[in-house]
Enzyme design. Sequence first.
Site, PDB file in Angstrom:
ATOM      1  N   GLU A   6       3.142  -6.559  -6.081  1.00  0.00           N
ATOM      2  CA  GLU A   6       2.598  -6.094  -4.799  1.00  0.00           C
ATOM      3  C   GLU A   6       1.268  -6.778  -4.481  1.00  0.00           C
ATOM      4  O   GLU A   6       0.415  -6.930  -5.354  1.00  0.00           O
ATOM      5  CB  GLU A   6       2.391  -4.576  -4.870  1.00  0.00           C
ATOM      6  N   LYS A  35      -4.255 -10.543  -8.027  1.00  0.00           N
ATOM      7  CA  LYS A  35      -4.628 -11.424  -9.148  1.00  0.00           C
ATOM      8  C   LYS A  35      -3.387 -11.663 -10.005  1.00  0.00           C
ATOM      9  O   LYS A  35      -2.520 -10.790 -10.102  1.00  0.00           O
ATOM     10  CB  LYS A  35      -5.702 -10.772 -10.031  1.00  0.00           C
ATOM     11  N   TYR A  90       0.479  -2.329   3.989  1.00  0.00           N
ATOM     12  CA  TYR A  90       0.203  -2.184   5.432  1.00  0.00           C
ATOM     13  C   TYR A  90      -0.899  -1.157   5.577  1.00  0.00           C
ATOM     14  O   TYR A  90      -0.815  -0.068   4.993  1.00  0.00           O
ATOM     15  CB  TYR A  90       1.481  -1.681   6.109  1.00  0.00           C
ATOM     16  N   ALA A 111      -2.655   1.836   6.905  1.00  0.00           N
ATOM     17  CA  ALA A 111      -2.170   2.966   7.709  1.00  0.00           C
ATOM     18  C   ALA A 111      -2.891   2.980   9.051  1.00  0.00           C
ATOM     19  O   ALA A 111      -4.094   2.720   9.137  1.00  0.00           O
ATOM     20  CB  ALA A 111      -2.390   4.275   6.966  1.00  0.00           C
ATOM     21  N   ALA A 163       7.702  10.277   6.097  1.00  0.00           N
ATOM     22  CA  ALA A 163       8.379   8.994   5.876  1.00  0.00           C
ATOM     23  C   ALA A 163       9.875   9.109   6.184  1.00  0.00           C
ATOM     24  O   ALA A 163      10.496   8.153   6.648  1.00  0.00           O
ATOM     25  CB  ALA A 163       8.168   8.531   4.441  1.00  0.00           C
TER      26      ALA A 163
HETATM   27  P1  FAD Z   1       6.193  11.340   2.751  1.00  0.00           P
HETATM   28  O1  FAD Z   1       7.479  11.034   2.094  1.00  0.00           O
HETATM   29  O2  FAD Z   1       6.234  11.722   4.190  1.00  0.00           O
HETATM   30  O3  FAD Z   1       5.478  12.480   1.900  1.00  0.00           O
HETATM   31  C1  FAD Z   1       4.153  12.891   2.199  1.00  0.00           C
HETATM   32  C2  FAD Z   1       4.022  14.381   1.860  1.00  0.00           C
HETATM   33  O4  FAD Z   1       4.793  15.127   2.811  1.00  0.00           O
HETATM   34  C3  FAD Z   1       4.574  14.725   0.480  1.00  0.00           C
HETATM   35  O5  FAD Z   1       3.780  15.736  -0.057  1.00  0.00           O
HETATM   36  C4  FAD Z   1       5.986  15.222   0.783  1.00  0.00           C
HETATM   37  O6  FAD Z   1       6.439  16.148  -0.203  1.00  0.00           O
HETATM   38  C5  FAD Z   1       5.792  15.908   2.130  1.00  0.00           C
HETATM   39  N1  FAD Z   1       7.002  15.863   2.957  1.00  0.00           N
HETATM   40  C6  FAD Z   1       7.886  14.838   3.072  1.00  0.00           C
HETATM   41  N2  FAD Z   1       8.874  15.185   3.914  1.00  0.00           N
HETATM   42  C7  FAD Z   1       8.604  16.435   4.366  1.00  0.00           C
HETATM   43  C8  FAD Z   1       9.254  17.334   5.252  1.00  0.00           C
HETATM   44  N3  FAD Z   1      10.393  16.995   5.865  1.00  0.00           N
HETATM   45  N4  FAD Z   1       8.675  18.548   5.484  1.00  0.00           N
HETATM   46  C9  FAD Z   1       7.499  18.903   4.866  1.00  0.00           C
HETATM   47  N5  FAD Z   1       6.848  18.072   3.999  1.00  0.00           N
HETATM   48  C10 FAD Z   1       7.388  16.868   3.748  1.00  0.00           C
HETATM   49  N6  FAD Z   1      -0.213   3.681   2.022  1.00  0.00           N
HETATM   50  C11 FAD Z   1      -0.594   2.805   2.991  1.00  0.00           C
HETATM   51  O7  FAD Z   1      -1.372   3.174   3.871  1.00  0.00           O
HETATM   52  N7  FAD Z   1      -0.129   1.521   3.019  1.00  0.00           N
HETATM   53  C12 FAD Z   1       0.730   1.039   2.091  1.00  0.00           C
HETATM   54  O8  FAD Z   1       1.125  -0.113   2.142  1.00  0.00           O
HETATM   55  C13 FAD Z   1       1.142   1.934   1.044  1.00  0.00           C
HETATM   56  N8  FAD Z   1       2.016   1.530   0.088  1.00  0.00           N
HETATM   57  C14 FAD Z   1       2.431   2.419  -0.870  1.00  0.00           C
HETATM   58  C15 FAD Z   1       3.390   1.986  -1.817  1.00  0.00           C
HETATM   59  C16 FAD Z   1       3.842   2.864  -2.793  1.00  0.00           C
HETATM   60  C17 FAD Z   1       4.874   2.389  -3.784  1.00  0.00           C
HETATM   61  C18 FAD Z   1       3.334   4.188  -2.846  1.00  0.00           C
HETATM   62  C19 FAD Z   1       3.796   5.131  -3.925  1.00  0.00           C
HETATM   63  C20 FAD Z   1       2.402   4.626  -1.920  1.00  0.00           C
HETATM   64  C21 FAD Z   1       1.950   3.749  -0.904  1.00  0.00           C
HETATM   65  N9  FAD Z   1       1.035   4.150   0.066  1.00  0.00           N
HETATM   66  C22 FAD Z   1       0.643   3.276   1.055  1.00  0.00           C
HETATM   67  C23 FAD Z   1       0.468   5.511   0.054  1.00  0.00           C
HETATM   68  C24 FAD Z   1       1.305   6.517   0.867  1.00  0.00           C
HETATM   69  O9  FAD Z   1       1.340   6.146   2.231  1.00  0.00           O
HETATM   70  C25 FAD Z   1       0.623   7.889   0.718  1.00  0.00           C
HETATM   71  O10 FAD Z   1       0.685   8.304  -0.627  1.00  0.00           O
HETATM   72  C26 FAD Z   1       1.139   9.001   1.619  1.00  0.00           C
HETATM   73  O11 FAD Z   1       0.316  10.171   1.413  1.00  0.00           O
HETATM   74  C27 FAD Z   1       2.557   9.463   1.309  1.00  0.00           C
HETATM   75  O12 FAD Z   1       3.457   8.586   1.810  1.00  0.00           O
HETATM   76  P2  FAD Z   1       5.042   8.870   1.682  1.00  0.00           P
HETATM   77  O13 FAD Z   1       5.710   7.718   2.275  1.00  0.00           O
HETATM   78  O14 FAD Z   1       5.393   9.303   0.313  1.00  0.00           O
HETATM   79  O15 FAD Z   1       5.156  10.158   2.670  1.00  0.00           O
END
Ligand code: FAD
Length: 301
Positions: free
Chosen positions: A17, A284, A49, A51, A127
Amino acid sequence: MHIRDILAKRRPSFSFEFFPPKSAAAVEDLYGTIVELESCQPSFVSVTYGAGGSTREMTHDLVLKIRETTAIPPVPHLTCVGHSESQIEEILRRYADAGVCNILALRGDPPRDWPDYDWSDCDFRHAGDLVRFIRKFNESGAHPDPRGFGIGVAGFPEGHPATPNRLLELDHLKAKVDEGADYICTQLFFDNHDFFDFRDRCRLRGIDVPILAGIMPVTSLGSMSRMAELAAGARFPAKLLRALDRANGDPASVEKVGIHYAAQQCAELLDHDVDGIHFYTLNKSKATREIYASLGLASAG
Ligand code: FAD
């Protein structure tokens, strides 16, 4: 290449990454890193990306540059927080037109300078909403690959701070997969038991897509503080802290300890049949190359 084909071609997969750099000099350094890591023949590389869209063009440009100048499939991250459906559609269309085959679909967190962000008023709240939107985009035939974009989603072996109920959290992860995700990439973790338990819980919940383990070696005490910030809630096991303590603040020894610890983590993950390892490189190459070498992967590519 679609992520399902990438992950089927080589198991376990190895992926790296990067984040889009802010200065021209840092961009040059990053290309140097990518060239150095190309010899490791990663299954894919991903590009973060900012946010809210803060790195929108930089992520796009870096992804296209990797696609045009290397043989490595690039996977752009895409966060939906703060974006409207039409903005997301435009981003997807540009990637589809450029032949980019996969997306890591994330919610993202509202940037710190948006303290009053109102979730009730947005097109995407989770997401899973973005995964559904990409699936519909795929079904519309807007992507040159009839399967459309391959889709990845995030998973959290130590839990996500917004959902302390760990059963509910798995329901949310399952919902993302049921919406169309092809794989899960995990947040970084330092205790493999957290990952193994997470993987078992996923399988028991009926989540059967590949789960790639996110590994970030500690390369300096400063990088460890940044990790603690970025991956809120990340647990640094006493075993790691004790080893770092013994380095007595000497930067070269701290780096050695961190790389050695991550290499041991990777060896154990491989012994336990992990689907893939995703290295958070911080742009890196050294740590990743040394871990590759210590696992005997350098020549295998
Ligand atoms: P979600 O899946 O939406 O989850 C977020 C929270 O909402 C969780 O607590 C989940 O349990 C809850 N939730 C999900 N669906 C529902 C629902 N239907 N109803 C109620 N609650 C729900 N951030 C960046 O800004 N840019 C990046 O490029 C980036 N890359 C990442 C790559 C990886 C591999 C990881 C693990 C994280 C990355 N992040 C990045 C961080 C990520 O955006 C944050 O951790 C964010 O808080 C959660 O994203 P998510 O996609 O898991 O969200």
